[in-house]
Every structure is written in C-alpha cells, then in structure tokens.
Write a protein that holds these residues in place. Structure first.
Motif, PDB file in Angstrom:
ATOM      1  N   GLY A  61      -0.751  -7.923   9.888  1.00 24.84           N
ATOM      2  CA  GLY A  61      -1.641  -6.915  10.478  1.00 24.84           C
ATOM      3  C   GLY A  61      -1.159  -5.497  10.271  1.00 24.84           C
ATOM      4  O   GLY A  61      -1.759  -4.539  10.772  1.00 24.84           O
ATOM      5  N   THR A  62      -0.067  -5.324   9.525  1.00 25.71           N
ATOM      6  CA  THR A  62       0.513  -3.998   9.292  1.00 25.71           C
ATOM      7  C   THR A  62       0.498  -3.706   7.800  1.00 25.71           C
ATOM      8  O   THR A  62       0.955  -4.529   7.000  1.00 25.71           O
ATOM      9  CB  THR A  62       1.959  -3.945   9.826  1.00 25.71           C
ATOM     10  OG1 THR A  62       1.944  -4.159  11.244  1.00 25.71           O
ATOM     11  CG2 THR A  62       2.607  -2.607   9.532  1.00 25.71           C
ATOM     12  N   TYR A  63      -0.037  -2.547   7.444  1.00 25.83           N
ATOM     13  CA  TYR A  63      -0.125  -2.254   6.012  1.00 25.83           C
ATOM     14  C   TYR A  63      -0.257  -0.762   5.716  1.00 25.83           C
ATOM     15  O   TYR A  63      -0.720   0.029   6.535  1.00 25.83           O
ATOM     16  CB  TYR A  63      -1.306  -3.003   5.377  1.00 25.83           C
ATOM     17  CG  TYR A  63      -2.656  -2.730   5.976  1.00 25.83           C
ATOM     18  CD1 TYR A  63      -3.439  -1.657   5.543  1.00 25.83           C
ATOM     19  CD2 TYR A  63      -3.182  -3.547   6.974  1.00 25.83           C
ATOM     20  CE1 TYR A  63      -4.695  -1.419   6.083  1.00 25.83           C
ATOM     21  CE2 TYR A  63      -4.432  -3.319   7.526  1.00 25.83           C
ATOM     22  CZ  TYR A  63      -5.184  -2.249   7.070  1.00 25.83           C
ATOM     23  OH  TYR A  63      -6.432  -2.009   7.618  1.00 25.83           O
ATOM     24  N   VAL A  64       0.201  -0.428   4.523  1.00 22.62           N
ATOM     25  CA  VAL A  64       0.020   0.891   3.921  1.00 22.62           C
ATOM     26  C   VAL A  64      -0.978   0.684   2.795  1.00 22.62           C
ATOM     27  O   VAL A  64      -0.692  -0.034   1.837  1.00 22.62           O
ATOM     28  CB  VAL A  64       1.355   1.429   3.362  1.00 22.62           C
ATOM     29  CG1 VAL A  64       1.134   2.707   2.576  1.00 22.62           C
ATOM     30  CG2 VAL A  64       2.361   1.643   4.485  1.00 22.62           C
ATOM     31  N   SER A  65      -2.162   1.267   2.912  1.00 21.84           N
ATOM     32  CA  SER A  65      -3.185   1.090   1.880  1.00 21.84           C
ATOM     33  C   SER A  65      -3.478   2.425   1.198  1.00 21.84           C
ATOM     34  O   SER A  65      -2.988   3.474   1.615  1.00 21.84           O
ATOM     35  CB  SER A  65      -4.468   0.512   2.488  1.00 21.84           C
ATOM     36  OG  SER A  65      -5.032   1.402   3.431  1.00 21.84           O
ATOM     37  N   TYR A  66      -4.273   2.362   0.146  1.00 19.42           N
ATOM     38  CA  TYR A  66      -4.607   3.576  -0.615  1.00 19.42           C
ATOM     39  C   TYR A  66      -3.358   4.361  -1.002  1.00 19.42           C
ATOM     40  O   TYR A  66      -3.323   5.590  -0.893  1.00 19.42           O
ATOM     41  CB  TYR A  66      -5.560   4.464   0.191  1.00 19.42           C
ATOM     42  CG  TYR A  66      -6.991   3.989   0.211  1.00 19.42           C
ATOM     43  CD1 TYR A  66      -7.629   3.595  -0.955  1.00 19.42           C
ATOM     44  CD2 TYR A  66      -7.714   3.962   1.395  1.00 19.42           C
ATOM     45  CE1 TYR A  66      -8.953   3.172  -0.936  1.00 19.42           C
ATOM     46  CE2 TYR A  66      -9.034   3.547   1.429  1.00 19.42           C
ATOM     47  CZ  TYR A  66      -9.642   3.148   0.252  1.00 19.42           C
ATOM     48  OH  TYR A  66     -10.957   2.730   0.271  1.00 19.42           O
ATOM     49  N   ASN A  67      -2.313   3.650  -1.405  1.00 17.38           N
ATOM     50  CA  ASN A  67      -1.075   4.305  -1.831  1.00 17.38           C
ATOM     51  C   ASN A  67      -0.530   5.280  -0.784  1.00 17.38           C
ATOM     52  O   ASN A  67      -0.022   6.353  -1.117  1.00 17.38           O
ATOM     53  CB  ASN A  67      -1.283   5.041  -3.165  1.00 17.38           C
ATOM     54  CG  ASN A  67      -1.449   4.088  -4.334  1.00 17.38           C
ATOM     55  OD1 ASN A  67      -0.673   3.165  -4.495  1.00 17.38           O
ATOM     56  ND2 ASN A  67      -2.480   4.299  -5.139  1.00 17.38           N
ATOM     57  N   GLY A  68      -0.665   4.894   0.498  1.00 15.42           N
ATOM     58  CA  GLY A  68      -0.066   5.690   1.562  1.00 15.42           C
ATOM     59  C   GLY A  68      -1.009   6.552   2.364  1.00 15.42           C
ATOM     60  O   GLY A  68      -0.596   7.190   3.337  1.00 15.42           O
ATOM     61  N   GLN A  69      -2.294   6.573   2.001  1.00 13.31           N
ATOM     62  CA  GLN A  69      -3.217   7.494   2.666  1.00 13.31           C
ATOM     63  C   GLN A  69      -3.868   6.915   3.927  1.00 13.31           C
ATOM     64  O   GLN A  69      -4.457   7.654   4.726  1.00 13.31           O
ATOM     65  CB  GLN A  69      -4.316   7.946   1.704  1.00 13.31           C
ATOM     66  CG  GLN A  69      -3.864   8.296   0.297  1.00 13.31           C
ATOM     67  CD  GLN A  69      -2.551   9.043   0.202  1.00 13.31           C
ATOM     68  OE1 GLN A  69      -2.347  10.047   0.871  1.00 13.31           O
ATOM     69  NE2 GLN A  69      -1.654   8.541  -0.630  1.00 13.31           N
ATOM     70  N   TYR A  70      -3.793   5.595   4.110  1.00 15.35           N
ATOM     71  CA  TYR A  70      -4.398   4.959   5.290  1.00 15.35           C
ATOM     72  C   TYR A  70      -3.440   3.874   5.764  1.00 15.35           C
ATOM     73  O   TYR A  70      -3.257   2.857   5.093  1.00 15.35           O
ATOM     74  CB  TYR A  70      -5.769   4.369   4.940  1.00 15.35           C
ATOM     75  CG  TYR A  70      -6.543   3.881   6.145  1.00 15.35           C
ATOM     76  CD1 TYR A  70      -7.226   4.784   6.967  1.00 15.35           C
ATOM     77  CD2 TYR A  70      -6.578   2.528   6.473  1.00 15.35           C
ATOM     78  CE1 TYR A  70      -7.928   4.339   8.087  1.00 15.35           C
ATOM     79  CE2 TYR A  70      -7.276   2.080   7.599  1.00 15.35           C
ATOM     80  CZ  TYR A  70      -7.943   2.991   8.390  1.00 15.35           C
ATOM     81  OH  TYR A  70      -8.631   2.559   9.499  1.00 15.35           O
ATOM     82  N   VAL A  71      -2.839   4.110   6.929  1.00 16.19           N
ATOM     83  CA  VAL A  71      -1.753   3.264   7.411  1.00 16.19           C
ATOM     84  C   VAL A  71      -2.118   2.617   8.748  1.00 16.19           C
ATOM     85  O   VAL A  71      -2.608   3.294   9.663  1.00 16.19           O
ATOM     86  CB  VAL A  71      -0.455   4.089   7.564  1.00 16.19           C
ATOM     87  CG1 VAL A  71       0.698   3.220   8.056  1.00 16.19           C
ATOM     88  CG2 VAL A  71      -0.089   4.757   6.235  1.00 16.19           C
ATOM     89  N   VAL A  72      -1.881   1.330   8.838  1.00 12.77           N
ATOM     90  CA  VAL A  72      -2.259   0.547  10.020  1.00 12.77           C
ATOM     91  C   VAL A  72      -1.049  -0.229  10.537  1.00 12.77           C
ATOM     92  O   VAL A  72      -0.309  -0.840   9.756  1.00 12.77           O
ATOM     93  CB  VAL A  72      -3.412  -0.426   9.673  1.00 12.77           C
ATOM     94  CG1 VAL A  72      -3.613  -1.455  10.775  1.00 12.77           C
ATOM     95  CG2 VAL A  72      -4.697   0.355   9.428  1.00 12.77           C
ATOM     96  N   LEU A  73      -0.838  -0.197  11.855  1.00 15.70           N
ATOM     97  CA  LEU A  73       0.236  -0.940  12.510  1.00 15.70           C
ATOM     98  C   LEU A  73      -0.382  -1.952  13.461  1.00 15.70           C
ATOM     99  O   LEU A  73      -1.056  -1.586  14.422  1.00 15.70           O
ATOM    100  CB  LEU A  73       1.150   0.024  13.275  1.00 15.70           C
ATOM    101  CG  LEU A  73       2.207  -0.602  14.188  1.00 15.70           C
ATOM    102  CD1 LEU A  73       3.167  -1.480  13.406  1.00 15.70           C
ATOM    103  CD2 LEU A  73       2.973   0.478  14.944  1.00 15.70           C
ATOM    104  N   ASN A  74      -0.173  -3.223  13.158  1.00 20.45           N
ATOM    105  CA  ASN A  74      -0.721  -4.305  13.987  1.00 20.45           C
ATOM    106  C   ASN A  74      -2.212  -4.093  14.305  1.00 20.45           C
ATOM    107  O   ASN A  74      -2.646  -4.217  15.443  1.00 20.45           O
ATOM    108  CB  ASN A  74       0.080  -4.436  15.281  1.00 20.45           C
ATOM    109  CG  ASN A  74       1.507  -4.889  15.029  1.00 20.45           C
ATOM    110  OD1 ASN A  74       1.769  -5.675  14.134  1.00 20.45           O
ATOM    111  ND2 ASN A  74       2.447  -4.370  15.811  1.00 20.45           N
ATOM    112  N   GLY A  75      -2.970  -3.757  13.271  1.00 21.12           N
ATOM    113  CA  GLY A  75      -4.421  -3.614  13.411  1.00 21.12           C
ATOM    114  C   GLY A  75      -4.896  -2.259  13.888  1.00 21.12           C
ATOM    115  O   GLY A  75      -6.106  -2.008  13.957  1.00 21.12           O
ATOM    116  N   GLU A  76      -3.976  -1.333  14.218  1.00 23.08           N
ATOM    117  CA  GLU A  76      -4.355  -0.020  14.731  1.00 23.08           C
ATOM    118  C   GLU A  76      -4.024   1.075  13.721  1.00 23.08           C
ATOM    119  O   GLU A  76      -2.889   1.157  13.223  1.00 23.08           O
ATOM    120  CB  GLU A  76      -3.625   0.266  16.048  1.00 23.08           C
ATOM    121  CG  GLU A  76      -3.982  -0.678  17.190  1.00 23.08           C
ATOM    122  CD  GLU A  76      -5.429  -0.530  17.650  1.00 23.08           C
ATOM    123  OE1 GLU A  76      -5.934   0.614  17.632  1.00 23.08           O
ATOM    124  OE2 GLU A  76      -6.039  -1.552  18.009  1.00 23.08           O
TER     125      GLU A  76
END
Length: 259
Positions: A61-76
């Motif tokens: 549920g934690t990810y760095v997407s768009y090469n760092g432009q949109y970051v999510v921690l445990n779904g938030e």
C-alpha cells in the motif's frame, strides 16, 4: 527479529520480467520480507492506476509513482509535485506544431491530445496494462498533472530539453519520453517516505534497472542494480544482482543480507 528495513522496488525489469510477469520467486521473497517485519514499497515511473493489480497481489500500500511526483503511504497521499501548467501549455503548443503528440496524466487517468497516433499505440502496448489513453486535449486545464508523455523518436527530445527548463525529459521507449517537473525523481519521493517511516538511511534499500532509477540508486545507501539493467545503472549501484529472469530479486535480497 532483524532490525526493520525499508526496501523499494522498481516495477518494469525489476519486479516484472520482459513479458510483464511476476516471477514466483519474487512474490515469495516479497511476502517473506513482510513476514520478517520489513517495510516494502514500490518506486516506479508508472501511474498509480497502472499497477493496481500488482499492489493487490503483493499486498503493498506504499509507493512512489510517476518517478517521485505522487507518493502514497499505506493508501494515503503524502506528497505531490505537479507539472507547471503554464509551461505544459507552451510545451503542448510546440509539440503540436511539430506533430508530436502528448498524453496528460494525473493520479486517476491519462488523456491524449490527439484522437490516435501510432507512437501512442506502440509504446503504451508494451506496458501490457488494462487502461489506454482516450482523447481529451484540454485535460491539463484545472487539474494537477504529475507526468506527461511526449512522443518523439530518439534525439528529437533535445529541442525540448533546450527550450523547456521547467521539465526533465527521461526516455522510457524508443518513441516516447516521460515529462517530469525539473529535479523531480524517484529519489525525492523516496526521501519523503524515509522521513515518514523514520528508518535510518543505512537500512534503506532500492532495486532498479532503468535510466529513471539512476538518481534513486545513486542516493540510496544500499542500491541494487538488476543483472538485466542498463550499464549506467550497474555503474552507480552498490550491488549488482542476477537478471529478473534468473530470480534476481531473491538473489539480491540474499546478497544484501535481508533474506
């Protein structure tokens, strides 16, 4: 139990092989990491909607997407770095004059500024995803966009690099480049998550294979390049594991002592 570590994995060419398949050994390794108590995250150039199935399959549920432009921690959502709208409009006008199409991307969808184009079809097809950009030439108006795709053949991006200093252009396909906010990278997005987790840098790891992983693998303390990675990535990484086809993730995790 070992001290908790934070491990970031790129997707294409790292978690997934060239057929966009997840090797069984990789899936088992990810679940073992979590079972031990480590934190596992994804760091990718893909949009969030391009790897929902993978997140679900791996329980991440934690990810760095768009090469760092949109970051999510445990779904938030915890960090965003959108493209400059005015500069994007200028880029669009120049690209249209050169017959170079653009795809606009936010965290939910992607839209093309032309009804159809062979470069869009050719490159997006290689991702083997369910979604495909539909036509909406004004999608950039009034919304935060975190990445765009500019469809140009190799070498043609140079004119854009010289003219549009608000953006970085990173090639991901022979006929397409990612358009990112200048200075934006997976490394910057990872930095936000490392702060949130409070895990010291000596226990942060990253696995990658492509040019958009360069800054990530240069800055992360324990960087691992895939055996199938480009030479530039192997040159900067602390470790080089086997290829994704040869159980490279499992081998690399054992190499660095996490498994």
């Amino acid at each position: 139990m070992k001290e908790r570590s934070l491990i970031f994995f790129d997707i294409d060419g790292t978690l997934l092989n060239h057929k966009k398949q997840l090797p069984a050994s990789t899936k088992e390794a990810i679940f073992k990491l979590k079972e031990i108590g480590h934190e596992v995250a994804i760091a990718t150039g893909r949009a969030p909607f391009m790897f929902e199935d993978l997140r679900e399959e791996l329980g991440i549920g934690t990810y760095v997407s768009y090469n760092g432009q949109y970051v999510v921690l445990n779904g938030e959502e915890v960090f965003t770095n959108p493209l400059n709208e005015e500069a994007l409009l200028q880029l669009t006008e120049t690209a249209l004059a050169n017959n170079h199409p653009i795809v606009y991307m936010d965290h939910e969808d992607m839209k093309a500024n032309v009804p159809e184009h062979e470069f869009i079809t050719e490159s997006i097809a290689t991702l083997k995803i369910k979604s495909f950009p539909t036509y909406d030439p004004k999608y950039y108006e009034g919304r935060k966009l975190f990445q765009s795709l500019l469809f140009v053949q190799e070498g043609e991006e140079v004119q854009y690099e010289e003219e549009f200093k608000d953006f970085d252009f990173v090639r991901w396909h022979p006929v397409s480049v990612d358009v990112l906010p200048s200075g934006g990278s997976k490394a910057k997005g990872i930095e936000k998550l490392v702060e949130k987790f409070g895990i010291p840098e000596e226990r942060v790891y990253a696995f990658g294979d492509g040019l958009n992983d360069l800054e990530m693998l240069t800055t992360i303390h324990n960087s691992v390049a895939m055996g199938n990675g480009v030479d530039e990535v192997k040159d900067v990484a602390k470790y080089v594991t086997k290829s994704v086809e040869e159980d490279g993730i499992l081998h690399g995790l054992k190499m660095v002592g996490l498994l």
